[in-house]
Write a protein that holds these residues in place. Structure first.
Motif, PDB file in Angstrom:
ATOM      1  N   ASN A  70       0.800  -1.232   0.000  1.00 50.97           N
ATOM      2  CA  ASN A  70       0.000   0.000   0.000  1.00 50.97           C
ATOM      3  C   ASN A  70       0.829   1.276   0.000  1.00 50.97           C
ATOM      4  OD1 ASN A  70      -2.581  -1.177  -0.067  1.00 50.97           O
ATOM      5  ND2 ASN A  70      -2.367  -1.725   2.085  1.00 50.97           N
ATOM      6  N   ARG A  71       2.139   1.148   0.076  1.00 54.30           N
ATOM      7  CA  ARG A  71       2.995   2.338   0.091  1.00 54.30           C
ATOM      8  C   ARG A  71       2.795   3.185  -1.164  1.00 54.30           C
ATOM      9  NH1 ARG A  71       8.285   2.540   2.589  1.00 54.30           N
ATOM     10  NH2 ARG A  71       8.329   1.232   4.422  1.00 54.30           N
ATOM     11  N   SER A  72       2.607   2.541  -2.305  1.00 57.17           N
ATOM     12  CA  SER A  72       2.453   3.301  -3.549  1.00 57.17           C
ATOM     13  C   SER A  72       1.190   4.163  -3.508  1.00 57.17           C
ATOM     14  CB  SER A  72       2.437   2.378  -4.763  1.00 57.17           C
ATOM     15  OG  SER A  72       1.422   1.409  -4.649  1.00 57.17           O
ATOM     16  N   LYS A  73       0.131   3.635  -2.946  1.00 53.62           N
ATOM     17  CA  LYS A  73      -1.126   4.400  -2.883  1.00 53.62           C
ATOM     18  C   LYS A  73      -0.982   5.622  -1.984  1.00 53.62           C
ATOM     19  CE  LYS A  73      -3.808   0.332  -3.893  1.00 53.62           C
ATOM     20  NZ  LYS A  73      -3.637  -0.954  -3.319  1.00 53.62           N
ATOM     21  N   SER A  74      -0.385   5.455  -0.813  1.00 56.13           N
ATOM     22  CA  SER A  74      -0.254   6.597   0.097  1.00 56.13           C
ATOM     23  C   SER A  74       0.713   7.639  -0.461  1.00 56.13           C
ATOM     24  CB  SER A  74       0.156   6.145   1.498  1.00 56.13           C
ATOM     25  OG  SER A  74       1.384   5.469   1.470  1.00 56.13           O
ATOM     26  N   THR A  75       1.760   7.204  -1.133  1.00 57.42           N
ATOM     27  CA  THR A  75       2.697   8.150  -1.741  1.00 57.42           C
ATOM     28  C   THR A  75       2.030   8.890  -2.894  1.00 57.42           C
ATOM     29  OG1 THR A  75       4.590   6.815  -1.075  1.00 57.42           O
ATOM     30  CG2 THR A  75       4.953   8.374  -2.874  1.00 57.42           C
ATOM     31  N   ALA A  76       1.264   8.168  -3.708  1.00 62.30           N
ATOM     32  CA  ALA A  76       0.543   8.813  -4.815  1.00 62.30           C
ATOM     33  C   ALA A  76      -0.460   9.833  -4.284  1.00 62.30           C
ATOM     34  CB  ALA A  76      -0.161   7.747  -5.655  1.00 62.30           C
ATOM     35  N   GLU A  77      -1.147   9.501  -3.203  1.00 61.05           N
ATOM     36  CA  GLU A  77      -2.096  10.441  -2.600  1.00 61.05           C
ATOM     37  C   GLU A  77      -1.387  11.702  -2.136  1.00 61.05           C
ATOM     38  OE1 GLU A  77      -3.925   8.021   0.401  1.00 61.05           O
ATOM     39  OE2 GLU A  77      -5.246   7.035  -1.052  1.00 61.05           O
ATOM     40  N   ALA A  78      -0.176  11.564  -1.615  1.00 63.41           N
ATOM     41  CA  ALA A  78       0.593  12.730  -1.172  1.00 63.41           C
ATOM     42  C   ALA A  78       0.924  13.633  -2.359  1.00 63.41           C
ATOM     43  CB  ALA A  78       1.868  12.289  -0.457  1.00 63.41           C
ATOM     44  N   PHE A  79       1.348  13.056  -3.476  1.00 57.12           N
ATOM     45  CA  PHE A  79       1.621  13.860  -4.672  1.00 57.12           C
ATOM     46  C   PHE A  79       0.358  14.583  -5.128  1.00 57.12           C
ATOM     47  CE2 PHE A  79       5.572  11.428  -5.191  1.00 57.12           C
ATOM     48  CZ  PHE A  79       6.422  12.414  -5.654  1.00 57.12           C
ATOM     49  N   ALA A  80      -0.765  13.902  -5.114  1.00 56.49           N
ATOM     50  CA  ALA A  80      -2.030  14.524  -5.527  1.00 56.49           C
ATOM     51  C   ALA A  80      -2.395  15.691  -4.599  1.00 56.49           C
ATOM     52  CB  ALA A  80      -3.140  13.478  -5.559  1.00 56.49           C
ATOM     53  N   ARG A  81      -2.234  15.500  -3.299  1.00 49.81           N
ATOM     54  CA  ARG A  81      -2.527  16.572  -2.336  1.00 49.81           C
ATOM     55  C   ARG A  81      -1.635  17.791  -2.561  1.00 49.81           C
ATOM     56  NH1 ARG A  81      -2.830  12.365   1.333  1.00 49.81           N
ATOM     57  NH2 ARG A  81      -0.725  12.820   2.088  1.00 49.81           N
ATOM     58  N   LEU A  82      -0.436  17.561  -3.083  1.00 52.05           N
ATOM     59  CA  LEU A  82       0.511  18.646  -3.329  1.00 52.05           C
ATOM     60  C   LEU A  82       0.308  19.314  -4.690  1.00 52.05           C
ATOM     61  CD1 LEU A  82       3.627  16.970  -1.730  1.00 52.05           C
ATOM     62  CD2 LEU A  82       2.480  19.040  -0.915  1.00 52.05           C
ATOM     63  N   GLY A  83      -0.747  18.946  -5.389  1.00 51.80           N
ATOM     64  CA  GLY A  83      -1.096  19.629  -6.626  1.00 51.80           C
ATOM     65  C   GLY A  83      -0.673  18.961  -7.915  1.00 51.80           C
ATOM     66  N   TYR A  84      -0.159  17.759  -7.849  1.00 52.67           N
ATOM     67  CA  TYR A  84       0.154  17.020  -9.077  1.00 52.67           C
ATOM     68  C   TYR A  84      -1.163  16.482  -9.621  1.00 52.67           C
ATOM     69  CZ  TYR A  84       5.094  17.383  -7.991  1.00 52.67           C
ATOM     70  OH  TYR A  84       6.348  17.864  -7.736  1.00 52.67           O
ATOM     71  N   HIS A  85      -1.426  16.757 -10.891  1.00 46.45           N
ATOM     72  CA  HIS A  85      -2.755  16.462 -11.447  1.00 46.45           C
ATOM     73  C   HIS A  85      -2.893  15.077 -12.056  1.00 46.45           C
ATOM     74  CE1 HIS A  85      -3.940  20.542 -10.662  1.00 46.45           C
ATOM     75  NE2 HIS A  85      -2.825  20.953 -11.235  1.00 46.45           N
ATOM     76  N   ASP A  86      -1.822  14.519 -12.570  1.00 47.63           N
ATOM     77  CA  ASP A  86      -1.904  13.202 -13.219  1.00 47.63           C
ATOM     78  C   ASP A  86      -0.982  12.233 -12.483  1.00 47.63           C
ATOM     79  OD1 ASP A  86      -2.444  11.098 -14.885  1.00 47.63           O
ATOM     80  OD2 ASP A  86      -1.793  12.102 -16.723  1.00 47.63           O
ATOM     81  N   VAL A  87      -1.508  11.673 -11.412  1.00 44.88           N
ATOM     82  CA  VAL A  87      -0.757  10.739 -10.579  1.00 44.88           C
ATOM     83  C   VAL A  87      -1.413   9.369 -10.694  1.00 44.88           C
ATOM     84  CG1 VAL A  87       0.092  10.235  -8.263  1.00 44.88           C
ATOM     85  CG2 VAL A  87      -0.231  12.619  -8.976  1.00 44.88           C
ATOM     86  N   ARG A  88      -0.612   8.359 -10.977  1.00 45.25           N
ATOM     87  CA  ARG A  88      -1.142   7.002 -11.144  1.00 45.25           C
ATOM     88  C   ARG A  88      -0.339   6.012 -10.305  1.00 45.25           C
ATOM     89  NH1 ARG A  88      -2.090   7.001 -17.620  1.00 45.25           N
ATOM     90  NH2 ARG A  88      -2.692   9.182 -17.751  1.00 45.25           N
ATOM     91  N   VAL A  89      -0.960   4.868 -10.067  1.00 47.73           N
ATOM     92  CA  VAL A  89      -0.318   3.819  -9.277  1.00 47.73           C
ATOM     93  C   VAL A  89      -0.139   2.584 -10.156  1.00 47.73           C
ATOM     94  CG1 VAL A  89      -0.531   2.308  -7.271  1.00 47.73           C
ATOM     95  CG2 VAL A  89      -1.304   4.683  -7.119  1.00 47.73           C
ATOM     96  N   TYR A  90       1.103   2.127 -10.241  1.00 41.89           N
ATOM     97  CA  TYR A  90       1.416   0.865 -10.925  1.00 41.89           C
ATOM     98  C   TYR A  90       1.306  -0.223  -9.867  1.00 41.89           C
ATOM     99  CZ  TYR A  90       4.330  -2.628 -13.361  1.00 41.89           C
ATOM    100  OH  TYR A  90       4.827  -3.781 -13.945  1.00 41.89           O
ATOM    101  N   THR A  91       0.117  -0.780  -9.729  1.00 39.59           N
ATOM    102  CA  THR A  91      -0.159  -1.711  -8.642  1.00 39.59           C
ATOM    103  C   THR A  91       0.645  -3.003  -8.761  1.00 39.59           C
ATOM    104  OG1 THR A  91      -2.119  -2.523  -9.791  1.00 39.59           O
ATOM    105  CG2 THR A  91      -2.456  -0.815  -8.134  1.00 39.59           C
TER     106      THR A  91
END
Length: 124
Positions: A70-91
């Motif tokens: 789940n580390r990828s999801k929480s890190t991706a959420e952090a990027f999104a919160r910081l204003g990155y608009h196109d953030v994806r997770v390679y599950t």
């Protein structure tokens, strides 16, 4: 966060329009990581995000060890919160990449090719 498949990720890597982030501890990253990936081993703040992914026009793809990490999801959420608009997770993460026989960078490669631990060698 929207997921991304290996095929989609490969296309973005080939086009050079992706910033690839590994959300695993530094020793795991140093051992092997996807080509061109940068390491985000812990919490992301604005300064670290800007260093890891300076071009906000590119897609940010975050991955970790595999589908149960789940580390990828929480890190991706952090990027999104910081204003990155196109953030994806390679599950699929490292597990899917290795199962496809794709190359890693780092101190070792996937053990299936018989070269684990050999510096500088990459799986084909």
């Amino acid at each position: 966060m929207d997921p991304i498949t290996r095929q989609e990720l490969l296309a973005l890597l080939q086009a050079g329009t992706v910033q690839l982030i590994e959300a695993l501890p530094p020793d795991s990253y140093a051992a092997e990581h996807l080509p061109g990936a940068r390491n985000a081993p812990g919490p992301i703040d604005a300064e670290l995000a800007a260093r890891l992914a300076p071009d906000r026009q590119n897609v940010v793809v975050v991955y970790c060890s595999g589908p149960y990490c789940n580390r990828s999801k929480s890190t991706a959420e952090a990027f999104a919160r910081l204003g990155y608009h196109d953030v994806r997770v390679y599950t699929g993460g490292k597990q899917d990449w290795a199962e496809a026989g794709l190359a890693f960078e780092g101190r070792r490669t996937h053990p299936a090719d018989g070269t684990a631990g050999k510096e500088g060698h990459h799986a084909a």
